[in-house]
Design a protein around this motif. Structure first.
Motif, PDB file in Angstrom:
ATOM      1  N   ASP A  31       9.613  32.974  37.096  1.00 44.20           N
ATOM      2  CA  ASP A  31       8.615  31.263  37.105  1.00 44.20           C
ATOM      3  C   ASP A  31       8.718  29.734  37.496  1.00 44.20           C
ATOM      4  O   ASP A  31       9.021  29.911  36.198  1.00 44.20           O
ATOM      5  N   GLN A  32       8.607  29.238  38.274  1.00 37.74           N
ATOM      6  CA  GLN A  32       8.781  27.755  37.383  1.00 37.74           C
ATOM      7  C   GLN A  32       7.305  27.850  37.102  1.00 37.74           C
ATOM      8  O   GLN A  32       6.399  27.727  38.257  1.00 37.74           O
ATOM      9  N   VAL A  69      17.937  31.821  40.208  1.00 35.99           N
ATOM     10  CA  VAL A  69      16.716  31.005  39.546  1.00 35.99           C
ATOM     11  C   VAL A  69      15.399  31.532  40.581  1.00 35.99           C
ATOM     12  O   VAL A  69      14.478  31.658  39.908  1.00 35.99           O
ATOM     13  N   PHE A  86      10.563  24.587  32.128  1.00 33.70           N
ATOM     14  CA  PHE A  86      10.777  24.691  33.709  1.00 33.70           C
ATOM     15  C   PHE A  86      10.359  26.083  33.964  1.00 33.70           C
ATOM     16  O   PHE A  86      10.097  26.269  34.942  1.00 33.70           O
ATOM     17  N   ALA A  87      10.679  27.200  33.296  1.00 33.19           N
ATOM     18  CA  ALA A  87      10.500  28.590  34.002  1.00 33.19           C
ATOM     19  C   ALA A  87      10.441  30.020  33.000  1.00 33.19           C
ATOM     20  O   ALA A  87      10.640  29.834  31.958  1.00 33.19           O
ATOM     21  N   VAL A 106      11.250  20.540  36.466  1.00 30.38           N
ATOM     22  CA  VAL A 106      13.015  21.236  36.684  1.00 30.38           C
ATOM     23  C   VAL A 106      13.617  20.112  35.525  1.00 30.38           C
ATOM     24  O   VAL A 106      13.570  18.787  36.237  1.00 30.38           O
TER      25      VAL A 106
END
Length: 141
Positions: free
Chosen positions: A110-111, A106, A38-39, A115
């Motif tokens: 970058d997402q 966070v 997710f990141a 999540v």
């Protein structure tokens, strides 16, 4: 064989698979796989850390406890785990494992995906298989 991880689609969720020569490195690979699902962080420089002292027991319980903490850090503290280290001696009583999770805000990442919401015990595996440590965990997103 080298260590590694990957995410694979799972009905409405994802599964994280990890492998390594040692339990500790496989645990770290599972964390990396979860975070990378997710990141995208790049080359992070951790500015904080969280230390868990986990009672020795079932290896699968250790995996779930650590991954649950990764999700908790994102949801509650806005922190993203970028490195993992374990020690069965320093600072931990006999029969315990100390796990240090190095973190960044966070906002430093970058997402790139949903999540995670929770770690499932459905289809959970973490142990030695054919001379390697392997993990498989389903994550609710």
């Amino acid at each position: 064989m080298t260590a590694g991880h990957r995410t694979v689609p799972h009905t409405a969720d994802i599964a994280v698979e990890a492998w390594a020569d040692s339990r500790e490195e496989c645990l770290a690979e599972a964390v990396r796989g979860l975070v990378e699902s997710f990141a995208h962080v790049g080359d992070p420089v951790p500015d904080d850390s969280v230390t868990l002292v986990v009672a020795e027991g079932d290896d699968e319980e250790l995996l779930v406890t650590v991954l649950d903490e990764v999700v908790y850090q994102v949801e509650v503290h806005g922190r993203l785990v970028v490195d993992v280290s374990t020690d069965e001696r320093t600072g931990a009583a006999e029969g315990q494992t100390e796990v240090r999770l190095a973190t960044v805000p966070v906002e430093a990442a970058d997402q790139v995906g949903a999540v995670p919401k929770a770690v499932s015990t459905h289809e959970l595996r973490f142990g030695r298989d054919a001379g390697m440590w392997r993990a498989h965990v389903v994550v609710d997103v």
